[in-house]
Write a protein that holds these residues in place. Structure first.
Motif, PDB file in Angstrom:
ATOM      1  N   PRO A 211       9.317  36.097  27.982  1.00  0.00           N
ATOM      2  CA  PRO A 211       8.419  37.013  27.273  1.00  0.00           C
ATOM      3  C   PRO A 211       7.632  37.943  28.193  1.00  0.00           C
ATOM      4  N   PHE A 212       8.059  38.070  29.459  1.00  0.00           N
ATOM      5  CA  PHE A 212       7.322  38.895  30.409  1.00  0.00           C
ATOM      6  C   PHE A 212       7.568  40.377  30.159  1.00  0.00           C
ATOM      7  N   VAL A 213       6.498  41.172  30.231  1.00  0.00           N
ATOM      8  CA  VAL A 213       6.624  42.624  30.253  1.00  0.00           C
ATOM      9  C   VAL A 213       5.691  43.149  31.345  1.00  0.00           C
ATOM     10  N   PHE A 214       6.051  44.282  31.920  1.00  0.00           N
ATOM     11  CA  PHE A 214       5.248  44.909  32.964  1.00  0.00           C
ATOM     12  C   PHE A 214       4.684  46.210  32.400  1.00  0.00           C
ATOM     13  N   ALA A 215       3.382  46.241  32.166  1.00  0.00           N
ATOM     14  CA  ALA A 215       2.708  47.411  31.606  1.00  0.00           C
ATOM     15  C   ALA A 215       2.036  48.196  32.716  1.00  0.00           C
TER      16      ALA A 215
END
Length: 359
Positions: A211-215
């Motif tokens: 579930p990782f995202v890089f914002a």
């Protein structure tokens, strides 16, 4: 105690500490160069003209010195602020001068502007935002010859601690930026440049997958943005520039700053993330490694992919630890980097310089 403060505009990094200094008995006279500069200062030609200050600017500073008789002259960030001050002080009685500097690098021994400012012995103290900054300069033999270590004073930036958000408010904030409730949001706020090393984290997050995202909040060149897009793939969220971005940092689960050597001079955005209660993961060098207490308010890591993956997964799997680190981060900023604390640091410097002048 009378201090003449010369800056480009009224709003600058030290603005929050001024009321605290006034409460301690400091009287200020302000000279704002932006209001004195002639029209047409946009573009490259305008920037170059700022290095050749007009007589109206120099004379305005001279008049302020003559009328106010300051005990100290405090110069804000930038060579183009310092240059007219140094010209105005020629031929005047010596008064302690402090000059603030931001970027951790950038000195040039071939530049006449640096000889007129940073290397000018009339500048009594250079205000640097971290010990790492001082060490970076003093690690170079040529700079040690030109800038005595005793002329460097660590003067961190003041950071405001914003009110905590409720879980409902935080969820609404995340949704407003398209960040899912179940996402582990690893975020950063910066000007997108190669030294910020964002592709390093973008690649890690892509390989870790959901579930990782890089914002990423900020903007930069097309080439650098394309590099980050390629590294981050479908795990990347480019949010663009956001006014007063510190107010949305609570949307992040983890804040990262993977800047390459020599690192951050201070790390204003990471410090603001800490003030918002977000744990920070950073390199174990540069100014951010001084702000973050490893294992307490965040993690300071070597430039190593495996170390970063382990750390990010560790924090992702332990919400209680993230929350505890976030609380410790807020407390550290409030205790060490509040406007009141930094004003005390500045006041002590002023007093010491006046004492040296009198002795």
């Amino acid at each position: 105690m009378r201090v003449l403060l010369v800056s480009e505009d009224p709003a600058h990094l030290d603005t929050p500490i001024l009321p605290h200094l006034e409460a301690l008995g400091v009287s200020f006279r302000f000279v704002y160069l932006g209001a004195l500069r002639k029209a047409g200062n946009s573009g490259l030609a305008g920037k170059l003209r700022r290095y050749m200050p007009g007589s109206n600017i120099v004379n305005a500073i001279k008049a302020a010195v003559a009328e106010f008789s300051p005990d100290i002259v405090h110069i804000g960030l930038g060579r183009t602020v310092a240059l007219p001050v140094m010209l105005a002080l020629r031929g005047t009685p010596r008064v302690p001068v402090v000059f603030a500097h931001g970027a951790i690098d950038g000195l040039n021994i071939l530049s006449p502007f640096d000889w007129a400012t940073y290397f000018n012995r009339r500048v009594t103290r250079l205000l640097l935002p971290s010990r790492a900054h001082v060490n970076n300069w003093m690690g170079r033999q040529i700079f040690r010859r030109l800038i005595d270590p005793g002329r460097c004073h660590v003067h961190p930036h003041p950071i405001e601690v914003l009110p905590s958000l409720s879980e409902v408010e935080r969820g609404a904030l995340r949704a407003g930026f398209g960040l899912g409730a179940d996402d582990i949001v690893i975020g950063t706020v910066c000007s997108i440049r190669r030294i910020k090393n964002l592709a390093f984290v973008a690649d890690l997050v892509r390989r870790m997958g959901p579930p990782f995202v890089f914002a990423v909040v900020g903007s930069g060149s097309e080439a650098e943005t394309a590099l980050i897009k390629q590294a981050g793939g479908d795990r990347l969220r480019l949010l663009g520039r956001i006014p007063d971005a510190r107010r949305m940092m609570s949307a992040f689960d983890i804040y990262v700053t993977p800047t390459r050597l020599p690192g951050e001079s201070f790390g204003l955005a990471p410090a603001e993330a800490m003030a918002a209660g977000v744990p920070v993961v950073t390199m174990n060098f540069g100014g951010t490694a001084e702000i973050v207490e490893h294992g307490l308010s965040g993690l300071t890591l070597p430039f190593n992919q495996h170390a970063w993956v382990r750390a990010l997964k560790l924090l992702a799997d332990d919400e209680d630890r993230r929350r505890a680190m976030g609380m410790a981060a807020r407390e550290r900023i409030a205790a060490r980097f509040s406007a009141e604390a930094i004003a005390g640091n500045c006041y002590d410097l002023y007093v010491s310089l006046i004492g040296q002048k009198a002795s």
